[in-house]
Design a protein around this motif. Structure first.
Motif, PDB file in Angstrom:
ATOM      1  N   GLN A 147       0.550  -1.086  -0.188  1.00  0.00           N
ATOM      2  CA  GLN A 147      -0.114  -0.255   0.248  1.00  0.00           C
ATOM      3  C   GLN A 147       0.712   0.789   0.190  1.00  0.00           C
ATOM      4  N   SER A 148       2.211   1.057   1.033  1.00  0.00           N
ATOM      5  CA  SER A 148       3.119   2.754   1.083  1.00  0.00           C
ATOM      6  C   SER A 148       3.661   2.912  -0.276  1.00  0.00           C
ATOM      7  N   ALA A 149       3.788   1.663  -1.293  1.00  0.00           N
ATOM      8  CA  ALA A 149       4.709   0.926  -2.679  1.00  0.00           C
ATOM      9  C   ALA A 149       3.353   2.272  -3.949  1.00  0.00           C
ATOM     10  N   VAL A 150       2.527   1.744  -3.764  1.00  0.00           N
ATOM     11  CA  VAL A 150       1.585   2.318  -4.572  1.00  0.00           C
ATOM     12  C   VAL A 150       1.068   3.971  -4.391  1.00  0.00           C
ATOM     13  N   SER A 151       0.499   4.481  -2.811  1.00  0.00           N
ATOM     14  CA  SER A 151       0.796   5.509  -2.184  1.00  0.00           C
ATOM     15  C   SER A 151       2.235   6.241  -2.473  1.00  0.00           C
ATOM     16  N   LEU A 152       2.768   5.705  -3.142  1.00  0.00           N
ATOM     17  CA  LEU A 152       4.951   6.633  -3.554  1.00  0.00           C
ATOM     18  C   LEU A 152       4.934   7.050  -5.024  1.00  0.00           C
ATOM     19  N   LEU A 153       4.129   6.145  -5.186  1.00  0.00           N
ATOM     20  CA  LEU A 153       4.379   6.014  -6.894  1.00  0.00           C
ATOM     21  C   LEU A 153       3.429   7.029  -7.849  1.00  0.00           C
ATOM     22  N   GLU A 154       1.446   5.960  -6.734  1.00  0.00           N
ATOM     23  CA  GLU A 154       1.079   7.337  -7.477  1.00  0.00           C
ATOM     24  C   GLU A 154       1.726   8.916  -7.383  1.00  0.00           C
ATOM     25  N   THR A 155       2.171   9.239  -6.359  1.00  0.00           N
ATOM     26  CA  THR A 155       2.410  10.238  -5.642  1.00  0.00           C
ATOM     27  C   THR A 155       3.114  10.967  -6.668  1.00  0.00           C
ATOM     28  N   LEU A 156       3.936   9.809  -7.107  1.00  0.00           N
ATOM     29  CA  LEU A 156       5.402  11.336  -7.690  1.00  0.00           C
ATOM     30  C   LEU A 156       5.384  10.621  -9.258  1.00  0.00           C
ATOM     31  N   THR A 157       4.273   9.860  -9.604  1.00  0.00           N
ATOM     32  CA  THR A 157       4.037   9.702 -11.198  1.00  0.00           C
ATOM     33  C   THR A 157       3.201  11.389 -11.671  1.00  0.00           C
ATOM     34  N   GLN A 158       2.142  11.554 -10.227  1.00  0.00           N
ATOM     35  CA  GLN A 158       1.135  13.034 -10.615  1.00  0.00           C
ATOM     36  C   GLN A 158       2.076  13.919 -10.829  1.00  0.00           C
ATOM     37  N   ALA A 159       3.501  13.669  -9.829  1.00  0.00           N
ATOM     38  CA  ALA A 159       4.383  14.697  -9.551  1.00  0.00           C
ATOM     39  C   ALA A 159       5.131  15.496 -11.057  1.00  0.00           C
ATOM     40  N   GLN A 160       5.005  13.837 -11.916  1.00  0.00           N
ATOM     41  CA  GLN A 160       5.411  13.352 -13.281  1.00  0.00           C
ATOM     42  C   GLN A 160       7.056  13.266 -12.850  1.00  0.00           C
TER      43      GLN A 160
END
Length: 316
Positions: free
Chosen positions: A177-190
């Motif tokens: 869950q932490s990996a998903v949240s972090l990956l989503e955040t970084l992807t959103q920030a391009q």
């Protein structure tokens, strides 16, 4: 010889040591910030010129020709630094690490691709497109780790930004869950990021090999502080001497050649799958590895430049 080092921080240990080694060999070495350079191309006749502005209030000066160039710039200067390197290479001036290889080493994903293409072992790694869901990326990476019999594969993954150094941009996630949240955040920030197996059996340790030409001239083991998975010295890691097998040395040499570098810091990790290459650094620091190994790496680098410049002159 007249040498030029491209570096934003002349006071750094590595810059000072290389300048001292050059002076001991009877050479002059200037240290200039690539971000303060102005490059000029002219067509009649074809000509390359370089101007340097020491500070905002200084008048630009036209630089003389150099015999060789040493790139020691950080990630924030990669684009301009490589442009300056290519400017010198176009004039057939020897560069200790060429622009294309330097830029490639700075891209963690492309360098991993090229290493594996050349038969060099690397950790299982994943790079997802912006439309590939983070949940599926993490699930796929975790499933692969389980299949590879990686310890703690059910939960832990490493996330790395594609550029970064000294352990910055490297993150350990202990739950999917932490990996998903972090990956989503970084992807959103391009911010592009890769996923990688966490090698728990390494116990927070890795190996730095300093390669010059086709020789491993110095090694050290780095181990992270208690509770820190990153072994980088800038993150508080401690170092000690270590003996490598001939196979491990050859892997480090092959990794350096695959990226196209003359000098590199190759980071290895010992895993259940055997030794793996974590990263190839195009501008490795000298301080901790010189102090740990007791080897004068700076002088060996200057000697290598001397040989390369002599060879190029003989060819011409």
């Amino acid at each position: 010889m007249k040498l030029l080092m491209l570096c934003r921080e002349p006071r750094l240990y590595s810059c000072q040591r290389l300048q001292q080694a050059a002076a001991s060999g009877g050479h002059q070495m200037d240290i200039f910030d690539p971000n303060r350079c102005l490059l000029k191309l002219s067509v009649n006749p074809p000509h390359f010129q370089l101007y340097y502005q020491a500070n905002r209030n200084a008048d630009p000066i036209l630089l003389d020709k150099y015999d060789a160039v040493l790139p020691r710039f950080g990630t924030s200067s990669t684009k301009m630094g490589c442009a300056v390197l290519q400017h010198f290479a176009a004039q057939r001036i020897y560069c200790l690490n060429h622009a294309n290889a330097f830029a490639l080493a700075r891209d963690k994903w492309q360098s991993l691709q090229l290493l594996l293409q050349n038969g060099i072992p690397v950790p299982s790694s994943f790079l997802s497109g912006c439309e590939f869901t983070a949940e599926n990326a993490v699930r796929t990476a975790t499933k692969s780790a389980v299949q590879n019999n990686v310890e703690q594969a059910e939960s832990s993954l490493i996330l790395k930004t594609l550029s970064g150094s000294q352990g910055i941009g490297v993150m350990l996630t202990e739950k999917p869950q932490s990996a998903v949240s972090l990956l989503e955040t970084l992807t959103q920030a391009q911010i592009s990021v890769l996923l990688q197996d966490f090698i728990a059996e390494a116990d927070g340790a890795d190996i730095r090999c300093f390669v010059i030409g086709e020789q491993v001239v110095a090694t050290m083991q780095r181990k992270g502080q208690s509770g820190e998975f990153r072994a980088n010295c800038h993150r508080g890691g401690v170092t000690e001497k270590i003996q490598l097998t001939q196979q491990e040395k050859q892997i480090a040499i092959n990794a350096t050649k695959a990226i196209g570098l003359d000098v590199a810091g190759v980071d290895l990790i010992r895993s259940k799958q055997g030794v793996l290459v974590l990263e190839v650094n195009a501008s490795p620091g000298l301080e901790m590895i010189e102090k740990t190994s007791g080897i004068d790496i700076a002088t060996q680098m200057i000697s290598f430049i001397e040989r390369k410049v002599t060879e190029s002159v003989n060819i011409l």
